[in-house]
Scaffold this active site. Structure first.
Site, PDB file in Angstrom:
ATOM      1  N   GLY A  40       0.771  -1.232   0.000  1.00 37.49           N
ATOM      2  CA  GLY A  40       0.000   0.000   0.000  1.00 37.49           C
ATOM      3  C   GLY A  40       0.800   1.278   0.000  1.00 37.49           C
ATOM      4  N   ASP A  96      -4.019   2.482  11.365  1.00 35.87           N
ATOM      5  CA  ASP A  96      -5.356   2.406  11.957  1.00 35.87           C
ATOM      6  C   ASP A  96      -5.275   1.792  13.352  1.00 35.87           C
ATOM      7  OD1 ASP A  96      -5.016  -0.228  11.049  1.00 35.87           O
ATOM      8  OD2 ASP A  96      -6.540  -0.056   9.523  1.00 35.87           O
ATOM      9  N   VAL A 146     -11.107   3.260   3.022  1.00 31.97           N
ATOM     10  CA  VAL A 146     -10.557   4.105   1.959  1.00 31.97           C
ATOM     11  C   VAL A 146      -9.782   3.292   0.930  1.00 31.97           C
ATOM     12  CG1 VAL A 146     -10.521   6.264   3.248  1.00 31.97           C
ATOM     13  CG2 VAL A 146      -8.616   4.688   3.472  1.00 31.97           C
ATOM     14  N   ARG A 158      -5.792   0.478  -6.308  1.00 32.21           N
ATOM     15  CA  ARG A 158      -4.538   1.110  -5.887  1.00 32.21           C
ATOM     16  C   ARG A 158      -4.114   2.226  -6.842  1.00 32.21           C
ATOM     17  NH1 ARG A 158      -2.034  -1.938  -1.823  1.00 32.21           N
ATOM     18  NH2 ARG A 158      -2.461  -4.158  -1.875  1.00 32.21           N
TER      19      ARG A 158
END
Length: 171
Positions: A40, A96, A146, A158
């Site tokens: 990511g 997170d 998200v 992505r």
């Protein structure tokens, strides 16, 4: 799908983070090791690295902490041979629960003079473990799922140049 951060806002935020990192590491004598958390953070890291004027090197780590869209807190570190480290900056796409970030910080603290964390997104509402974020782009309000700019849903989306709130289809 609703765009939360358009491409222009992301570009501005990445530039701001780069300025802060350049300022804070202006006096280093050895290259800063950027440890990119795959997959990511790779788009964010590439854009961020292009804003840096300080010497830096790059390494990647794969941290597997998700199982069917929920954080499982399991890590699998797959790091090459980064040799002896001076200063390390971990590059994350999103923090997170804090579990992945904290595990990486703890792991690299034993190998480096200093270890700091840079994340594009912080989602404090989901925090389970306190983690010190040195460089933070955007703080997400609430608990949106998200996608875009490296963030995915089952390896899709992505490539989007923006970050959007996404509602996964019901299973």
């Amino acid at each position: 799908m609703k765009i939360i951060y358009p491409a222009t806002a992301i570009t501005q935020e990445v530039a701001r983070l780069g300025q802060e990192i350049n300022r804070d590491y202006a006096e280093i004598t050895e290259p800063l090791l950027l440890v990119v958390v795959l997959q990511g953070a790779m788009i964010f890291a590439a854009d961020l690295m292009r804003t840096l004027t300080i010497p830096c090197t790059l390494a990647c780590v794969r941290a597997s902490s998700y199982r069917q869209s929920t954080s499982a807190g399991e890590l699998v570190l797959d790091l090459g041979d980064p040799a002896d480290h001076g200063d390390i900056l971990i590059i994350e796409d999103i923090v997170d629960t804090g579990q992945t970030a904290q595990a990486l910080l703890n792991h690299f603290r034993t190998e480096a003079r200093s270890v700091h964390l840079c994340t594009l997104l912080d989602k404090p509402k989901r925090r389970k473990v306190e983690v010190l974020i040195t460089y933070c782009g955007f703080v997400l309000a609430g608990d949106p799922f998200v996608i875009g700019y490296g963030l995915d849903y089952h390896e899709r989306y992505r490539e989007l140049p923006y970050i959007a709130d996404f509602t996964p289809p019901a299973s």
